[in-house]
Structures are given as C-alpha cells and as structure tokens.
Design a protein around this motif. Structure first.
Motif, PDB file in Angstrom:
ATOM      1  N   LEU A   1       0.822  -1.212   0.000  1.00  0.00           N
ATOM      2  CA  LEU A   1       0.000   0.000   0.000  1.00  0.00           C
ATOM      3  C   LEU A   1       0.859   1.266   0.000  1.00  0.00           C
ATOM      4  CD1 LEU A   1      -2.909  -0.988   2.420  1.00  0.00           C
ATOM      5  CD2 LEU A   1      -2.931  -0.870  -0.083  1.00  0.00           C
ATOM      6  N   ARG A   2       2.150   1.118   0.288  1.00  0.00           N
ATOM      7  CA  ARG A   2       3.053   2.274   0.258  1.00  0.00           C
ATOM      8  C   ARG A   2       3.739   2.439  -1.096  1.00  0.00           C
ATOM      9  NH1 ARG A   2       4.177   0.302   5.624  1.00  0.00           N
ATOM     10  NH2 ARG A   2       6.087  -0.736   4.921  1.00  0.00           N
ATOM     11  N   VAL A   3       3.487   1.520  -2.030  1.00  0.00           N
ATOM     12  CA  VAL A   3       4.050   1.642  -3.365  1.00  0.00           C
ATOM     13  C   VAL A   3       3.394   2.853  -4.056  1.00  0.00           C
ATOM     14  CG1 VAL A   3       4.225   0.534  -5.627  1.00  0.00           C
ATOM     15  CG2 VAL A   3       4.531  -0.821  -3.545  1.00  0.00           C
ATOM     16  N   PRO A   4       4.177   3.712  -4.713  1.00  0.00           N
ATOM     17  CA  PRO A   4       3.606   4.939  -5.314  1.00  0.00           C
ATOM     18  C   PRO A   4       2.382   4.677  -6.176  1.00  0.00           C
ATOM     19  CG  PRO A   4       5.989   5.002  -5.407  1.00  0.00           C
ATOM     20  CD  PRO A   4       5.631   3.648  -4.891  1.00  0.00           C
ATOM     21  N   ARG A   5       2.452   3.691  -7.047  1.00  0.00           N
ATOM     22  CA  ARG A   5       1.287   3.348  -7.871  1.00  0.00           C
ATOM     23  C   ARG A   5       0.866   1.945  -7.467  1.00  0.00           C
ATOM     24  NH1 ARG A   5       1.400   1.659 -13.928  1.00  0.00           N
ATOM     25  NH2 ARG A   5      -0.818   1.511 -14.409  1.00  0.00           N
TER      26      ARG A   5
END
Length: 339
Positions: free
Chosen positions: A240-244
């Motif tokens: 969920l912290r991945v940019p996309r």
C-alpha cells in the motif's frame, strides 16, 4: 577395555571403528552398502569387545521399530495438521506409531538433525514442507531408512507435492483474465542457504504468467516476508506504500491472503471493487472469508507420503516416486474485473 565392555553401545563401536553408527547397524544386520574390508574390521572389533546388540539396536538394524518420524516446522497451522492427519490415516491401520518432531527454527532444526542418526530409532522419516540444508540431507542419508517428502522435494528421495509454478500461473492468469495488469505478490522469504522450492516456484509461475500475457514483470510489486501469523498484513501494508499501488494481489497461501484482507479492510480499501486478492490452498476458513483461491489436496499429500513410506519399508518401489497432485481454481468473492 576390561569389564567396561558390557556398557558399550553401537555408538561406541562406531567411534572406535571410525565409521558412522548407521554403518555398524548395516554390518550387524547383514545389510548391503558396506565394503568387505570395513565389514570385516567391524565384525572383528565387535568380537574382540564382546559387544552384545541391545534389543532396541537389533530392532533398529532390522528396520522394525514400528515407528515413523514425521518432521515439520510447526504443528499449529492448518497445512501441517492436515498433512499429518492424512499420514496418520495410513500409518495407524498399518500398526505403525508416528513420532512427530517440530523443528521451529534454524537452531532447533540443526540440533535435531545432528542427533538424528544416533538417537532417533525409526523405520522411516516423512519430512513435511520445510527447507532442508545440505547438512540435514546428509544426516537423513546416514539413517539408512526410507525418507519421503510431503509438500516439497529432496534430491534422491521420494516425494509428493503439487506443481507450485502451475498453481501460481492458475492464480495470476485468473487475475489477468479479469483485466488486471498491476498484479502484486506477497511471497515467503527464503534465505539462500536454506533452499525451499514452493516460494521459488510460485514466484516463477507468477512471473511467467505476467511475461507471457504482456504486462511484464515488475520486481517492485513483489514483497518477500519472513513467515509469521502477521506476514500477510505486513506484506499488504508494504504494498500500500508503493507509489502506484496494484489492483490485485496474489498471496503465497490463503493464510497470507487473509492477513492481506485485514490490512485492506483497515485501510478502507474495498475488496474486490478496489483490489482483488487470491491465495493458494483452499484453507477451511477460505469459504468463510469468501476467498478466491487455488485448491491443493493437502491431506492427500500426507496420505500419499505415508503410502510411499510403507511401500519402501516393504521392499517394493512405489509405482510413482514423485507424484504431482492436481490443483483447481476456486472462484469466490475476493476477485472481480479491474475497474
């Protein structure tokens, strides 16, 4: 040695002869696999020492302890309990007792296998789904008894398993057919010194499906997490912290998928409208979670492993030493078309 010879045991004879206890056992039982020179040397040493084989040692050398060791990393999770249940359903009617050994961490595993050839008096060993190092594999070889692996594989040993790469392809192909292109994976971390096939094979199946279908493989969408009850939640939090962020997640197993679903619920992300989730196993709780999954016959792996062990104990080779059991896609409510 004088009067102390009556206290000698097989391990003492092995130490004096400079060989393994398994070699002494083979000589005393007349089993093959020992050179003529070594056999003559051990027999002469036994005669000189007035060594008398104990009843337990005699049973071990004949392969008739009536016991089978079942070795697994944990006993509290569903997968291992189901494999054990399947094995017991075969071993009990055959009059064999199962000795269950839990090797929960690296230190415990190494200590167990270091003592195994000398202290574990069993007719066969069933190893259930965990990484086995080269040292541990050598220790199993020293036992001189049949070894069968359930839920994995060891070079040279009989095993029963699923095709983990194919199961992963089933899961990811389902997501691709629903229109998802950013598909993440939460995988079990495997240290290089502890090779374990299922995480490696499932990652390979995941990657192959993505590369063959067109979206391609993005390593940033794969998170490797050490096994724990919170593994799925931790992996999902990282994704969920991945940019996309991805639109779908393939989890190493159903328990990992359930942890991921918890994190998504807490983050206010609706499944499957905002994100699809799929696992592998068809855990008994999967239906209650309405979880889409790839079903594998877990208990049957225990049944087949025990049957192979019995066949090997009876002196006959199993019809198939490396059976691969089928898997099946089970579609429920955690996967849907990409928005």
């Amino acid at each position: 040695m004088g009067s102390s010879t009556d206290r000698l045991n097989m391990a003492d004879v092995a130490a004096l002869a400079g060989v393994s206890k398994a070699t002494v056992s083979r000589v005393l039982s007349g089993a093959p696999g020992v050179s003529d020179a070594t056999r003559a040397r051990i027999k002469a040493l036994v005669k000189d020492l007035s060594y008398v084989v104990s009843p337990d040692a005699a049973r071990l050398s004949r392969g008739s302890t009536g016991r089978v060791a079942v070795v697994m990393p944990r006993t509290t999770t569903w997968f291992y309990g189901a494999v054990l249940s399947g094995a017991l359903s075969v071993l009990r009617p055959a009059g064999l007792d199962a000795l269950v050994y839990q090797v929960a961490d690296d230190a415990e595993s190494r200590g167990f296998f270091a003592d195994l050839p000398v202290q574990r008096q069993v007719d066969a060993v069933i190893v259930v789904a965990f990484p086995v190092s080269d040292f541990e594999r050598r220790q199993l070889d020293l036992l001189g008894v049949p070894v069968v692996v359930a839920g994995g594989a060891l070079p040279g040993q009989a095993h029963v398993r699923i095709d983990d790469a194919a199961a992963a392809r089933q899961a990811v192909t389902h997501l691709l057919e629903l229109g998802h292109s950013r598909i993440a994976m939460i995988n079990a971390a495997v240290p290089a010194e502890w090779p374990y096939a299922p995480p490696v094979d499932r990652l390979r199946g995941y990657r192959t499906a993505l590369e063959e279908a067109g979206p391609g493989f993005d390593p940033r969408l794969v998170v490797d997490v050490p096994w724990s009850t919170a593994m799925g939640a931790e992996g999902m939090d990282r994704l969920l912290r991945v940019p996309r962020r991805p639109t779908a997640v393939f989890a190493f197993c159903d328990e990992v998928a359930m942890g991921a679903l918890r994190s998504l619920r807490r983050a206010g992300i609706v499944v499957p409208e905002d994100m699809s989730v799929i696992g592998i196993d068809d855990h008994p709780m999967a239906d209650l979670w309405d979880l889409t999954t790839v079903r594998q016959p877990v208990e049957e792996q225990g049944v087949r492993a025990a049957r192979m062990a019995l066949a090997l104990l009876g002196g006959s080779a199993p019809a198939d030493r490396h059976p691969v059991l089928p898997t099946e896609l089970i579609i429920r409510g955690t996967t849907a078309a990409s928005a």
